[in-house]
Scaffold this motif. Structure first.
Motif, mmCIF file in Angstrom:
data_model
loop_
_atom_site.group_PDB
_atom_site.id
_atom_site.type_symbol
_atom_site.label_atom_id
_atom_site.label_comp_id
_atom_site.label_asym_id
_atom_site.label_seq_id
_atom_site.Cartn_x
_atom_site.Cartn_y
_atom_site.Cartn_z
ATOM 1 N N ALA A 2 0.818 -1.217 0.000
ATOM 2 C CA ALA A 2 0.000 0.000 0.000
ATOM 3 C C ALA A 2 0.849 1.263 0.000
ATOM 4 N N GLU A 3 1.851 1.323 0.873
ATOM 5 C CA GLU A 3 2.647 2.546 1.004
ATOM 6 C C GLU A 3 3.952 2.489 0.214
ATOM 7 N N GLY A 4 4.476 1.285 0.027
ATOM 8 C CA GLY A 4 5.714 1.156 -0.727
ATOM 9 C C GLY A 4 5.506 0.980 -2.217
ATOM 10 N N PHE A 17 13.410 -8.544 -11.745
ATOM 11 C CA PHE A 17 14.372 -7.906 -10.880
ATOM 12 C C PHE A 17 14.794 -6.519 -11.369
ATOM 13 N N ASP A 18 14.156 -6.035 -12.421
ATOM 14 C CA ASP A 18 14.342 -4.642 -12.822
ATOM 15 C C ASP A 18 13.321 -3.727 -12.166
ATOM 16 N N GLN A 19 12.351 -4.310 -11.475
ATOM 17 C CA GLN A 19 11.310 -3.559 -10.788
ATOM 18 C C GLN A 19 11.386 -3.837 -9.287
ATOM 19 N N PRO A 20 10.896 -2.904 -8.445
ATOM 20 C CA PRO A 20 10.999 -3.101 -6.996
ATOM 21 C C PRO A 20 10.375 -4.412 -6.523
ATOM 22 N N VAL A 21 11.033 -5.017 -5.556
ATOM 23 C CA VAL A 21 10.632 -6.303 -4.986
ATOM 24 C C VAL A 21 10.590 -6.156 -3.465
ATOM 25 N N ALA A 22 9.629 -6.791 -2.838
ATOM 26 C CA ALA A 22 9.661 -6.924 -1.379
ATOM 27 C C ALA A 22 10.253 -8.287 -1.047
ATOM 28 N N VAL A 50 10.988 -3.256 8.811
ATOM 29 C CA VAL A 50 10.810 -3.117 7.368
ATOM 30 C C VAL A 50 11.681 -1.956 6.912
ATOM 31 N N ALA A 51 12.418 -2.150 5.843
ATOM 32 C CA ALA A 51 13.316 -1.110 5.358
ATOM 33 C C ALA A 51 13.264 -1.016 3.839
ATOM 34 N N ARG A 52 13.588 0.164 3.325
ATOM 35 C CA ARG A 52 13.540 0.432 1.888
ATOM 36 C C ARG A 52 14.945 0.652 1.346
#
Length: 270
Positions: free
Chosen positions: A72-74, A153-158, A266-268
Motif C-alpha cells: 500500500a505505502e511502498g 528484478f528490474d522492478q521493486p521487490v519486497a 521493514v526497510a527500503r
C-alpha cells in the motif's frame, strides 16, 4: 535447511527422521501438516518457552501488517518470500492482493512438504510460483527459473525473510546471504525481516533453543544490534527495529501478555 531439491525438476524425499523448523512452526500455529517427530520436538520447545504459540502468532500478524505496508505505502507489486513455511491462510499473496490485485509472489522453502502443499494450492495461479531452494544458497534462489518467471528484478521487490534468518549460523555467513539477495534488488525494493532473540528472557531460553540441535537446522537467536546489522544502509520505516507486537500494531496488546522474543522491521532500498 538442506539444498537438496533446489534444482528444478528434482523430487527429494520428505525426511521425517528429524524435526523440521517449518513443520514445527505449523504445529505451533495449530496446523496439521507435521509429523510425530515435529510434534514431539515442538512440545519440548513449548515446555521450555510457553509463550511460543503467542510468539508465532504475533510474528504472523507482523508479517500481515508488513506486507500490507510494502504494497500500500511502498507501491511494491512483487514479493519474494523465502522460508515461507506451510500454507496458512491468509497467505502472502492473499494479503497483498487484497490491497493490489495482481501482485506477484514467489514462495521459496527448502522443505519438500512445504513445496508439495503450496503447489497443490497454487498450481492454477500463474502469478505465483513455488520453489524448492535454500536460503543459504541465495544464488540458487535468485537464478531459479520459477522465481524469474514471476519476479522482474528490474522492478521493486519486497524480500520477506520472516522468522528464517535465525536458522542460518554465523559460520554460514548470514551477512553474505542477505547482501547477495539485496544486491539483486533495484532501488525502491523493501526488506521485511523478523528474527528470534533472547534479549528479553533472563534464561536466554537455552532449553528451548537446544531443541533445534536435533532438527534439520539449528536456531541461532541474536541480539538487537546484530539483527539491525542485517539491514545495512537501508532506510528503516518507523518505528524501526522493534519487537514484532510493537511494529505498527493495529490493536493494543492484550493486558498481561508475555514478552515476545522476536524482532521485526521493514526497510527500503534507496
Amino acid at each position: 535447511m538442506g539444498v537438496e531439491g533446489a534444482v528444478a525438476g528434482t523430487s527429494p524425499a520428505i525426511d521425517t527422521s528429524k524435526p523440521h523448523p517449518a513443520r514445527m512452526y505449523d504445529y505451533f500455529l495449530g496446523g496439521k501438516d507435521n509429523y510425530e517427530v515435529d510434534q514431539e520436538a515442538a512440545e519440548r520447545f513449548i515446555r521450555a518457552a510457553p509463550e511460543v504459540r503467542l510468539a508465532v502468532r504475533a510474528n504472523r500478524r507482523f508479517m500481515h501488517r508488513a506486507v500490507r505496508y510494502v504494497v500500500a505505502e511502498g507501491g511494491v507489486r512483487q514479493i519474494l518470500d523465502i522460508g515461507t513455511g506451510l500454507p496458512t491462510e491468509p497467505n502472502v499473496h492473499q494479503i497483498a492482493r487484497a490491497v493490489a490485485p495482481g501482485t506477484r509472489v514467489a514462495y521459496v522453502d527448502n522443505d519438500p512438504i512445504v513445496s508439495a502443499h503450496s503447489r497443490s494450492l497454487l498450481d492454477d495461479d500463474d502469478q505465483t510460483s513455488v520453489v524448492l531452494a535454500d536460503l543459504r544458497d541465495p544464488r540458487s534462489v535468485l537464478d531459479h527459473p520459477d522465481v524469474r518467471r514471476v519476479i522482474d528484478f528490474d522492478q521493486p521487490v519486497a524480500l520477506l525473510l520472516v522468522a528464517v534468518l535465525h536458522f542460518v549460523t554465523e559460520e554460514e555467513d548470514p551477512d553474505a546471504v542477505v547482501a547477495t539477495l539485496l544486491d539483486a534488488l533495484p532501488a525502491g525494493s523493501h526488506l521485511v525481516l523478523s528474527h528470534a532473540t533472547v534479549d528479553i528472557h533472563d534464561d536466554a531460553r537455552e532449553d528451548a533453543v537446544n531443541v533445534y540441535k536435533n532438527a534439520t537446522a539449528t536456531m541461532n537467536p541474536r541480539g538487537r544490534a546484530r539483527v539491525l546489522s542485517f539491514f545495512g544502509d537501508l532506510a528503516l520505516a518507523e518505528p524501526g527495529l522493534v519487537l514484532v507486537p510493537d511494529w505498527r500494531p493495529d490493536e493494543p496488546a492484550p493486558h498481561g501478555a508475555p514478552p515476545i522474543g522476536i524482532y521485526g522491521g521493514v526497510a527500503r532500498k534507496s
